[in-house]
Design a protein around this motif. Structure first.
Motif, mmCIF file in Angstrom:
data_model
loop_
_atom_site.group_PDB
_atom_site.id
_atom_site.type_symbol
_atom_site.label_atom_id
_atom_site.label_comp_id
_atom_site.label_asym_id
_atom_site.label_seq_id
_atom_site.Cartn_x
_atom_site.Cartn_y
_atom_site.Cartn_z
ATOM 1 N N MET A 1 35.978 32.725 49.846
ATOM 2 C CA MET A 1 36.227 32.364 48.460
ATOM 3 C C MET A 1 37.722 32.393 48.195
ATOM 4 O O MET A 1 38.396 33.333 48.566
ATOM 5 N N GLU A 2 38.176 31.367 47.551
ATOM 6 C CA GLU A 2 39.598 31.306 47.218
ATOM 7 C C GLU A 2 39.845 31.863 45.826
ATOM 8 O O GLU A 2 39.071 31.631 44.904
ATOM 9 N N HIS A 3 40.931 32.607 45.742
ATOM 10 C CA HIS A 3 41.394 33.168 44.479
ATOM 11 C C HIS A 3 42.846 32.738 44.298
ATOM 12 O O HIS A 3 43.607 32.748 45.269
ATOM 13 N N PRO A 4 43.249 32.404 43.078
ATOM 14 C CA PRO A 4 44.660 32.056 42.890
ATOM 15 C C PRO A 4 45.548 33.286 43.069
ATOM 16 O O PRO A 4 45.149 34.404 42.718
ATOM 17 N N ARG A 5 46.712 33.066 43.647
ATOM 18 C CA ARG A 5 47.707 34.142 43.700
ATOM 19 C C ARG A 5 48.087 34.491 42.263
ATOM 20 O O ARG A 5 47.991 33.659 41.370
ATOM 21 N N CYS A 6 48.516 35.703 42.056
ATOM 22 C CA CYS A 6 48.858 36.164 40.712
ATOM 23 C C CYS A 6 49.837 35.206 40.034
ATOM 24 O O CYS A 6 49.635 34.807 38.891
ATOM 25 N N GLU A 7 50.876 34.819 40.745
ATOM 26 C CA GLU A 7 51.904 33.958 40.140
ATOM 27 C C GLU A 7 51.403 32.541 39.856
ATOM 28 O O GLU A 7 52.049 31.783 39.129
ATOM 29 N N ALA A 8 50.238 32.171 40.382
ATOM 30 C CA ALA A 8 49.681 30.840 40.154
ATOM 31 C C ALA A 8 48.700 30.806 38.981
ATOM 32 O O ALA A 8 48.250 29.724 38.588
ATOM 33 N N ILE A 9 48.374 31.955 38.410
ATOM 34 C CA ILE A 9 47.446 31.998 37.285
ATOM 35 C C ILE A 9 48.149 31.435 36.056
ATOM 36 O O ILE A 9 49.251 31.842 35.719
ATOM 37 N N ARG A 10 47.474 30.486 35.402
ATOM 38 C CA ARG A 10 48.055 29.800 34.247
ATOM 39 C C ARG A 10 47.323 30.195 32.970
ATOM 40 O O ARG A 10 46.100 30.338 32.964
ATOM 41 N N LEU A 11 48.096 30.346 31.906
ATOM 42 C CA LEU A 11 47.539 30.757 30.622
ATOM 43 C C LEU A 11 46.439 29.817 30.157
ATOM 44 O O LEU A 11 45.374 30.262 29.726
ATOM 45 N N GLU A 12 46.650 28.514 30.252
ATOM 46 C CA GLU A 12 45.642 27.574 29.765
ATOM 47 C C GLU A 12 44.338 27.675 30.556
ATOM 48 O O GLU A 12 43.252 27.475 30.012
ATOM 49 N N ASP A 13 44.440 28.007 31.843
ATOM 50 C CA ASP A 13 43.227 28.188 32.651
ATOM 51 C C ASP A 13 42.470 29.447 32.236
ATOM 52 O O ASP A 13 41.236 29.444 32.147
ATOM 53 N N VAL A 14 43.205 30.513 31.984
ATOM 54 C CA VAL A 14 42.578 31.763 31.541
ATOM 55 C C VAL A 14 41.895 31.553 30.190
ATOM 56 O O VAL A 14 40.746 31.958 29.989
ATOM 57 N N LEU A 15 42.596 30.892 29.273
ATOM 58 C CA LEU A 15 42.003 30.642 27.957
ATOM 59 C C LEU A 15 40.769 29.753 28.061
ATOM 60 O O LEU A 15 39.773 29.973 27.359
ATOM 61 N N HIS A 16 40.815 28.773 28.954
ATOM 62 C CA HIS A 16 39.630 27.939 29.189
ATOM 63 C C HIS A 16 38.464 28.794 29.689
ATOM 64 O O HIS A 16 37.343 28.672 29.193
ATOM 65 N N ALA A 17 38.734 29.641 30.651
ATOM 66 C CA ALA A 17 37.676 30.494 31.212
ATOM 67 C C ALA A 17 37.078 31.397 30.142
ATOM 68 O O ALA A 17 35.866 31.613 30.111
ATOM 69 N N LEU A 18 37.910 31.897 29.252
ATOM 70 C CA LEU A 18 37.447 32.828 28.219
ATOM 71 C C LEU A 18 36.819 32.124 27.022
ATOM 72 O O LEU A 18 36.266 32.785 26.140
ATOM 73 N N SER A 19 36.863 30.797 26.984
ATOM 74 C CA SER A 19 36.361 30.057 25.826
ATOM 75 C C SER A 19 34.844 29.920 25.795
ATOM 76 O O SER A 19 34.278 29.545 24.769
ATOM 77 N N ASP A 20 34.185 30.235 26.886
ATOM 78 C CA ASP A 20 32.729 30.083 26.956
ATOM 79 C C ASP A 20 32.046 31.422 26.668
ATOM 80 O O ASP A 20 32.422 32.447 27.246
ATOM 81 N N PRO A 21 31.027 31.433 25.798
ATOM 82 C CA PRO A 21 30.358 32.695 25.457
ATOM 83 C C PRO A 21 29.740 33.425 26.659
ATOM 84 O O PRO A 21 29.774 34.663 26.707
ATOM 85 N N MET A 22 29.195 32.703 27.618
ATOM 86 C CA MET A 22 28.597 33.362 28.789
ATOM 87 C C MET A 22 29.687 34.000 29.648
ATOM 88 O O MET A 22 29.523 35.121 30.137
ATOM 89 N N LEU A 82 46.305 40.085 34.990
ATOM 90 C CA LEU A 82 46.332 39.438 33.678
ATOM 91 C C LEU A 82 47.260 40.171 32.717
ATOM 92 O O LEU A 82 48.005 39.533 31.957
ATOM 93 N N ASP A 83 47.242 41.500 32.747
ATOM 94 C CA ASP A 83 48.136 42.273 31.877
ATOM 95 C C ASP A 83 49.601 42.069 32.239
ATOM 96 O O ASP A 83 50.461 42.028 31.356
ATOM 97 N N ALA A 84 49.890 41.928 33.524
ATOM 98 C CA ALA A 84 51.272 41.706 33.947
ATOM 99 C C ALA A 84 51.763 40.317 33.531
ATOM 100 O O ALA A 84 52.910 40.162 33.106
ATOM 101 N N LEU A 85 50.896 39.340 33.639
ATOM 102 C CA LEU A 85 51.279 37.969 33.304
ATOM 103 C C LEU A 85 51.281 37.693 31.811
ATOM 104 O O LEU A 85 52.153 36.986 31.294
#
Length: 108
Positions: A1-22, A82-85
Motif C-alpha cells: 500500500m502506498e502512502h504519501p510522504r509527509c511533505e507530499a500531503i496537500r491541504l485540499e486532499d485532506v479537506l476532501h477526505a474529511l468532507s465525507d460523513p463516513m 497532520l498537526d505538523a503540516l
C-alpha cells in the motif's frame, strides 16, 4: 500500500477526505484511540466495497496509515504528520464534528 510522504500531503486532499460523513466517522474513531484499529472494528452502514473505498481515500490523502498485521489491515491516524503540516486543523475539524453531532446534524 502506498502512502504519501509527509511533505507530499496537500491541504485540499485532506479537506476532501474529511468532507465525507463516513470518512469523518472513521477519523473520529481513530482520533479517540491510541492504538491501531483493524478495518473490521468500524461498523459503517455501507457495503464492504464502499468501506474499502473510503479507507483508500483516507490513506491516499495522507489522513491515515494502514499496515497489514497478519491478515488484518490495521489503521492509525497520521495525527503527528497532520498537526505538523496544518497546526490545529485536525482538532478544529474534530471539535466541529462533535458540535454538529450535538445539534443533530451528523449525517454519518
Amino acid at each position: 500500500m502506498e502512502h504519501p510522504r509527509c511533505e507530499a500531503i496537500r491541504l485540499e486532499d485532506v479537506l476532501h477526505a474529511l468532507s465525507d460523513p463516513m470518512r469523518m466517522r472513521v477519523v473520529r474513531t481513530l482520533a479517540e484511540e491510541t492504538c491501531e484499529l483493524s478495518c473490521s472494528v468500524f461498523d459503517l452502514p455501507i457495503s464492504r466495497s464502499t468501506t474499502t473505498h473510503h479507507f483508500r481515500v483516507l490513506r491516499e490523502c495522507g489522513v491515515i496509515h494502514q499496515i497489514y498485521r497478519g491478515t488484518a489491515k490495521m489503521n492509525v491516524l497520521r495525527r503527528a504528520d497532520l498537526d505538523a503540516l496544518f497546526p490545529g486543523l485536525l482538532d478544529s475539524v474534530l471539535a466541529a464534528a462533535t458540535l454538529q453531532e450535538g445539534r443533530g446534524g451528523d449525517r454519518g
